[in-house]
Scaffold this active site. Structure first.
Site, PDB file in Angstrom:
ATOM      1  N   GLU A  40       0.826  -1.207   0.000  1.00  0.00           N
ATOM      2  CA  GLU A  40       0.000   0.000   0.000  1.00  0.00           C
ATOM      3  C   GLU A  40       0.861   1.259   0.000  1.00  0.00           C
ATOM      4  O   GLU A  40       0.555   2.236  -0.687  1.00  0.00           O
ATOM      5  CB  GLU A  40      -0.931   0.001   1.219  1.00  0.00           C
ATOM      6  N   CYS A 195     -11.667   2.406 -15.379  1.00  0.00           N
ATOM      7  CA  CYS A 195     -12.025   3.811 -15.177  1.00  0.00           C
ATOM      8  C   CYS A 195     -10.744   4.644 -15.092  1.00  0.00           C
ATOM      9  O   CYS A 195     -10.476   5.330 -14.105  1.00  0.00           O
ATOM     10  CB  CYS A 195     -12.860   3.955 -13.907  1.00  0.00           C
ATOM     11  N   CYS A 202     -15.596   2.474 -20.709  1.00  0.00           N
ATOM     12  CA  CYS A 202     -16.924   2.389 -20.096  1.00  0.00           C
ATOM     13  C   CYS A 202     -17.695   1.144 -20.528  1.00  0.00           C
ATOM     14  O   CYS A 202     -18.511   0.618 -19.759  1.00  0.00           O
ATOM     15  CB  CYS A 202     -17.736   3.639 -20.426  1.00  0.00           C
ATOM     16  N   CYS A 205     -17.189  -1.575 -18.050  1.00  0.00           N
ATOM     17  CA  CYS A 205     -17.372  -1.224 -16.644  1.00  0.00           C
ATOM     18  C   CYS A 205     -18.625  -1.893 -16.083  1.00  0.00           C
ATOM     19  O   CYS A 205     -19.716  -1.739 -16.649  1.00  0.00           O
ATOM     20  CB  CYS A 205     -17.480   0.285 -16.483  1.00  0.00           C
ATOM     21  N   CYS A 211     -23.720   5.198 -13.881  1.00  0.00           N
ATOM     22  CA  CYS A 211     -22.641   6.171 -13.737  1.00  0.00           C
ATOM     23  C   CYS A 211     -23.080   7.528 -14.278  1.00  0.00           C
ATOM     24  O   CYS A 211     -23.412   7.666 -15.467  1.00  0.00           O
ATOM     25  CB  CYS A 211     -21.392   5.690 -14.474  1.00  0.00           C
TER      26      CYS A 211
END
Length: 354
Positions: A40, A195, A202, A205, A211
């Protein structure tokens, strides 16, 4: 399961990344919190493909949190060299030491305890708790911000406090109680692979139907870009003093500013200053002008003109110190060096022998 998480997890089952080196579980199906935390921190402002080789090299050298805590800072910075944003590495090192001192050498499974460690903010703490311990905590890294900004049609730059507060509310609303580790990976994957910033995909997605940005043709406008400003340019001369044994004089930078605490090369502001500085540091005869280059930071561009002084001889009065030392070529891989300095030293021409 909510209407956002359900299709996202179904997409993740088919297309998500499930074999990343920090996702490997032990015999009990548990992920190593140390590896999750390290990934992370490395992934902040850095792409997965770039991080993987650094991550694998880092855990090969320091496989446990205690190993990291016991390592000296030069070793940590050397392993980090090339990832940039070296403050992350120092926070990582200090946080590992605090985990040993206060938490028995493990990453705590408590949000407040995690957030109190250096370099661990709300999103990083949430990612550790979700992915290592399976606890329901939302995350809000750059990829997640982009997904939620477009999905909900949130205007304003994501760093603005009111916008960020709204995005945290959406992040919490969408985080499910089940499969939370998969969900956090799924939403990060969606932002990283579908994205994306420019020309989002799209059609692929799983949440495109609802959206706001897709329906309104706003994917190019959202997230709202930050007001642009010209990036200033600075210049410096880097002085490479190399003795007859091939050793190079390095200086440890101070605690403030760019590359703080790293070993780097002496610098000068102009040609006259370069000669004066070199002559203070060693006995030198001539200089070779190497190819200039530009290094780009997040907030300015640095034009670098390197000068090589071969067969430099240190005066007897100048001894190795904690802030200045002559290093042999074989010692350089063990040092924390800025990436452009490491590249410069690796590309030095061979010494000319008489």
């Amino acid at each position: 399961m909510n209407a956002f998480a359900t299709p996202l997890l179904a997409w993740f089952d088919r297309h998500g990344r499930k074999d990343l080196p920090w996702q490997r579980a032990d015999a009990n199906g548990k992920r190593d919190a140390y590896r999750v935390w390290l990934s992370e921190v490395m992934l902040q402002q850095t792409q997965v493909a770039t991080v993987i080789p650094y991550f694998e090299r880092f855990v090969a050298a320091l496989p446990t949190l205690r190993d990291l805590a016991q390592a000296d800072e030069d070793r940590v910075l050397a392993l980090w060299s090339g990832l940039g944003y070296y403050r992350r590495a120092r926070f990582l090192h200090r946080a590992a030491q605090l985990c040993v001192e206060k938490h028995g050498g493990i990453m705590p499974a408590d949000f407040d305890a995690l957030a109190a460690l250096p370099g661990i903010g709300r999103s990083t703490a949430g990612a550790i708790l979700a992915q290592a311990y399976g606890l329901r905590f939302p995350i809000l890294d750059g990829n997640v911000k982009r997904v939620l900004t477009r999905y909900h049609g949130v205007h304003g730059h994501p760093s603005e406090s009111a916008v960020e507060k709204t995005l945290w509310q959406y992040a919490d609303r969408h985080t499910p109680a089940e499969r939370v580790a998969d969900y956090t990976q799924a939403i990060m994957d969606l932002g990283a692979t579908v994205c994306v910033r420019s020309r989002p995909l799209c059609l692929g997605c799983p949440v495109a139907e609802h959206c706001v940005a897709r329906r309104g043709g706003l994917t190019a406008q959202l997230p709202t870009p930050k007001a642009g400003k010209a990036i200033p340019t600075r210049a410096t001369m880097m002085l490479i003093l190399r003795d007859e044994d091939g050793r190079v004089l390095l200086e440890r930078r101070g605690p403030q500013g760019v590359w703080s605490g790293l070993w780097s090369l002496p610098e000068a502001s102009d040609h006259d200053d370069a000669w004066r500085t070199a002559q203070k540091l060693a006995r030198v005869d001539d200089a070779i002008t190497l190819t200039p280059f530009v290094h780009v930071f997040s907030h300015y561009r640095l034009n670098v003109e390197p000068w090589l002084f071969d067969d430099a001889t240190a005066p007897n009065a100048v001894a190795d110190t904690s802030a200045q030392r002559w290093y042999a070529p074989e010692e350089l891989p063990t040092l924390g060096l800025p990436a452009p300095v490491r590249s410069l030293l690796q590309a030095l021409p061979a010494r000319k022998t008489v």
